[in-house]
Every structure is written in structure tokens, then in C-alpha cells.
Design a protein around this motif. Structure first.
Motif, mmCIF file in Angstrom:
data_model
loop_
_atom_site.group_PDB
_atom_site.id
_atom_site.type_symbol
_atom_site.label_atom_id
_atom_site.label_comp_id
_atom_site.label_asym_id
_atom_site.label_seq_id
_atom_site.Cartn_x
_atom_site.Cartn_y
_atom_site.Cartn_z
ATOM 1 N N LEU A 13 36.515 35.375 41.198
ATOM 2 C CA LEU A 13 35.845 35.396 42.494
ATOM 3 C C LEU A 13 34.977 34.159 42.567
ATOM 4 O O LEU A 13 34.053 33.996 41.774
ATOM 5 C CB LEU A 13 34.996 36.662 42.629
ATOM 6 C CG LEU A 13 34.165 36.805 43.899
ATOM 7 C CD1 LEU A 13 35.041 36.844 45.141
ATOM 8 C CD2 LEU A 13 33.297 38.057 43.819
ATOM 9 N N LYS A 14 35.310 33.269 43.487
ATOM 10 C CA LYS A 14 34.558 32.021 43.656
ATOM 11 C C LYS A 14 34.123 31.923 45.112
ATOM 12 O O LYS A 14 34.936 31.625 45.992
ATOM 13 C CB LYS A 14 35.411 30.809 43.292
ATOM 14 C CG LYS A 14 35.808 30.761 41.834
ATOM 15 C CD LYS A 14 36.618 29.526 41.539
ATOM 16 C CE LYS A 14 37.014 29.483 40.083
ATOM 17 N NZ LYS A 14 37.852 28.298 39.797
ATOM 18 N N ASN A 15 32.846 32.228 45.329
ATOM 19 C CA ASN A 15 32.262 32.192 46.674
ATOM 20 C C ASN A 15 33.076 33.056 47.634
ATOM 21 O O ASN A 15 33.074 34.262 47.501
ATOM 22 C CB ASN A 15 32.102 30.758 47.164
ATOM 23 C CG ASN A 15 31.164 29.979 46.267
ATOM 24 O OD1 ASN A 15 30.162 30.492 45.813
ATOM 25 N ND2 ASN A 15 31.520 28.738 45.983
ATOM 26 N N ASP A 16 33.790 32.443 48.570
ATOM 27 C CA ASP A 16 34.506 33.219 49.581
ATOM 28 C C ASP A 16 36.012 33.274 49.330
ATOM 29 O O ASP A 16 36.798 33.516 50.241
ATOM 30 C CB ASP A 16 34.227 32.660 50.979
ATOM 31 C CG ASP A 16 34.700 31.230 51.135
ATOM 32 O OD1 ASP A 16 34.983 30.567 50.115
ATOM 33 O OD2 ASP A 16 34.793 30.763 52.287
ATOM 34 N N LYS A 17 36.423 33.085 48.067
ATOM 35 C CA LYS A 17 37.842 33.106 47.716
ATOM 36 C C LYS A 17 38.059 33.848 46.401
ATOM 37 O O LYS A 17 37.220 33.827 45.518
ATOM 38 C CB LYS A 17 38.389 31.680 47.574
ATOM 39 C CG LYS A 17 38.370 30.881 48.860
ATOM 40 C CD LYS A 17 38.852 29.469 48.612
ATOM 41 C CE LYS A 17 38.863 28.646 49.866
ATOM 42 N NZ LYS A 17 37.555 28.223 50.320
ATOM 43 N N ILE A 18 39.221 34.477 46.307
ATOM 44 C CA ILE A 18 39.654 35.092 45.055
ATOM 45 C C ILE A 18 40.915 34.364 44.618
ATOM 46 O O ILE A 18 41.844 34.170 45.409
ATOM 47 C CB ILE A 18 39.937 36.600 45.228
ATOM 48 C CG1 ILE A 18 38.651 37.335 45.569
ATOM 49 C CG2 ILE A 18 40.565 37.174 43.952
ATOM 50 C CD1 ILE A 18 38.826 38.813 45.837
ATOM 51 N N TYR A 19 40.928 33.956 43.347
ATOM 52 C CA TYR A 19 42.063 33.270 42.748
ATOM 53 C C TYR A 19 42.560 34.097 41.574
ATOM 54 O O TYR A 19 41.832 34.919 41.032
ATOM 55 C CB TYR A 19 41.641 31.901 42.185
ATOM 56 C CG TYR A 19 41.123 30.934 43.196
ATOM 57 C CD1 TYR A 19 41.970 30.023 43.815
ATOM 58 C CD2 TYR A 19 39.765 30.900 43.532
ATOM 59 C CE1 TYR A 19 41.488 29.110 44.744
ATOM 60 C CE2 TYR A 19 39.276 29.995 44.453
ATOM 61 C CZ TYR A 19 40.137 29.104 45.059
ATOM 62 O OH TYR A 19 39.651 28.208 45.975
ATOM 63 N N PHE A 20 43.802 33.829 41.150
ATOM 64 C CA PHE A 20 44.227 34.352 39.868
ATOM 65 C C PHE A 20 43.351 33.731 38.799
ATOM 66 O O PHE A 20 42.901 32.588 38.943
ATOM 67 C CB PHE A 20 45.680 33.969 39.577
ATOM 68 C CG PHE A 20 46.693 34.992 39.995
ATOM 69 C CD1 PHE A 20 46.669 36.268 39.474
ATOM 70 C CD2 PHE A 20 47.693 34.658 40.891
ATOM 71 C CE1 PHE A 20 47.603 37.213 39.836
ATOM 72 C CE2 PHE A 20 48.636 35.587 41.264
ATOM 73 C CZ PHE A 20 48.590 36.869 40.739
ATOM 74 N N ASN A 21 43.123 34.439 37.698
ATOM 75 C CA ASN A 21 42.383 33.893 36.572
ATOM 76 C C ASN A 21 43.103 32.629 36.106
ATOM 77 O O ASN A 21 44.328 32.630 35.919
ATOM 78 C CB ASN A 21 42.323 34.929 35.445
ATOM 79 C CG ASN A 21 41.494 34.475 34.282
ATOM 80 O OD1 ASN A 21 41.628 33.365 33.795
ATOM 81 N ND2 ASN A 21 40.636 35.356 33.816
ATOM 82 N N SER A 22 42.352 31.553 35.934
ATOM 83 C CA SER A 22 42.948 30.260 35.582
ATOM 84 C C SER A 22 43.597 30.250 34.196
ATOM 85 O O SER A 22 44.400 29.366 33.898
ATOM 86 C CB SER A 22 41.895 29.152 35.674
ATOM 87 O OG SER A 22 40.814 29.429 34.820
ATOM 88 N N SER A 23 43.286 31.229 33.357
ATOM 89 C CA SER A 23 43.900 31.287 32.030
ATOM 90 C C SER A 23 45.296 31.901 32.056
ATOM 91 O O SER A 23 46.027 31.820 31.065
ATOM 92 C CB SER A 23 43.011 32.070 31.062
ATOM 93 O OG SER A 23 42.988 33.432 31.411
ATOM 94 N N LEU A 24 45.696 32.495 33.188
ATOM 95 C CA LEU A 24 47.030 33.082 33.289
ATOM 96 C C LEU A 24 48.076 31.982 33.463
ATOM 97 O O LEU A 24 47.861 31.031 34.213
ATOM 98 C CB LEU A 24 47.113 34.047 34.473
ATOM 99 C CG LEU A 24 46.259 35.304 34.401
ATOM 100 C CD1 LEU A 24 46.295 36.052 35.722
ATOM 101 C CD2 LEU A 24 46.721 36.212 33.266
ATOM 102 N N THR A 25 49.190 32.146 32.784
ATOM 103 C CA THR A 25 50.292 31.192 32.935
ATOM 104 C C THR A 25 51.055 31.520 34.214
ATOM 105 O O THR A 25 50.909 32.617 34.792
ATOM 106 C CB THR A 25 51.261 31.277 31.750
ATOM 107 O OG1 THR A 25 51.893 32.562 31.767
ATOM 108 C CG2 THR A 25 50.546 31.042 30.420
ATOM 109 N N ASN A 26 51.899 30.601 34.652
ATOM 110 C CA ASN A 26 52.726 30.853 35.833
ATOM 111 C C ASN A 26 53.654 32.045 35.601
ATOM 112 O O ASN A 26 53.900 32.824 36.519
ATOM 113 C CB ASN A 26 53.540 29.612 36.203
ATOM 114 C CG ASN A 26 52.674 28.539 36.823
ATOM 115 O OD1 ASN A 26 51.619 28.825 37.384
ATOM 116 N ND2 ASN A 26 53.108 27.298 36.716
ATOM 117 N N GLU A 27 54.139 32.207 34.383
ATOM 118 C CA GLU A 27 55.006 33.342 34.047
ATOM 119 C C GLU A 27 54.236 34.661 34.141
ATOM 120 O O GLU A 27 54.753 35.653 34.651
ATOM 121 C CB GLU A 27 55.606 33.178 32.641
ATOM 122 C CG GLU A 27 56.602 32.047 32.517
ATOM 123 C CD GLU A 27 55.955 30.672 32.387
ATOM 124 O OE1 GLU A 27 54.764 30.567 31.981
ATOM 125 O OE2 GLU A 27 56.634 29.681 32.717
#
Length: 129
Positions: free
Chosen positions: A91-105
Motif C-alpha cells: 500500500l503506497k499512498n493512494d495505490k496498491i501494488y503487488f509486493n515487489s519481491s514477488l516474481t512475475n511467475e
């Protein structure tokens, strides 16, 4: 897929369905109330769906889920009361992203799991004729 991610996805894809005993989301449900908790987790799961009512569901075409100011405050409470969510999301301010440690797979595996196991329930409100 990590065991904690699999268990969390199981709860997220079944959230709001009865009977189901929540373990990971229990504290967040208590803090937010079941209605807000279900709404927030449903929005997360819908972000990952590929199809909605027969049309491609465009939300996941973005690398993030955009939040309104009100939703941002509620998601902050959700993340504070369910730290396991940080295994999946950031959770970064007004956006939710996948955790950056997750691989594309791993991301694809999560997307596939949600697409197979999460069913969007359509609610109709208003008069019936």
C-alpha cells in the motif's frame, strides 16, 4: 506459492461467504466491520479478475489499484490489522501494488488462483416488477 499466501488467498476469495471461519482476516474484520472488510477485499479480488460479465475486466491492465481518499484510509486500517497482506501487496499512498519481491511467475500464479476461485456476485437493488 508460499503457504501464507495460499491461506490468505483462500480467505480473500471466500470472504463474505458463510459459513467460513476466518483466521488471517479476523482482526481486520473486527476493526473495520464485516461490511467494509468484505467490500475492500472484494475490490482487491476484482482487480485480479480477467472477465466481468462477459467483457474483459480492464482493472488489472494497470500495475496498481487506484484508491480514492476514503478507500485509502480504510485500506490503511485493513493493512494495519492484517499484516499478512504485505506478503501479497504494498500500500503506497493512494495505490496498491503487488509486493515487489514477488516474481512475475508468482504474480501470474496469484492471478490464476483468483480468476479460478473468486466469483463476482452481482447484487440487484431496487424495485422488482
Amino acid at each position: 506459492m508460499k503457504t501464507i499466501i495460499k491461506e490468505l488467498l483462500k480467505e480473500l476469495t471466500l470472504n463474505g461467504k458463510k459459513p467460513f471461519q476466518y483466521k488471517i482476516l479476523a482482526k481486520a474484520d473486527d476493526k473495520l466491520g464485516i461490511s467494509d472488510s468484505v467490500s475492500l477485499t472484494n475490490l482487491l479480488m476484482q482487480w485480479h479478475k480477467k472477465i466481468k460479465r462477459g467483457f474483459p475486466f480492464a482493472q488489472y491492465q494497470n500495475d496498481h489499484l487506484q484508491l480514492s481518499e476514503l478507500m485509502q484510509a480504510k485500506y490503511k486500517i485493513l493493512f494495519e490489522n492484517c499484516p499478512e497482506l504485505s506478503e501479497l501487496y504494498e500500500l503506497k499512498n493512494d495505490k496498491i501494488y503487488f509486493n515487489s519481491s514477488l516474481t512475475n511467475e508468482e504474480k501470474q500464479e496469484i492471478l490464476d488462483y483468483v480468476d479460478e476461485n473468486y466469483k463476482i456476485v452481482r447484487h440487484s437493488y431496487g424495485r422488482r416488477s
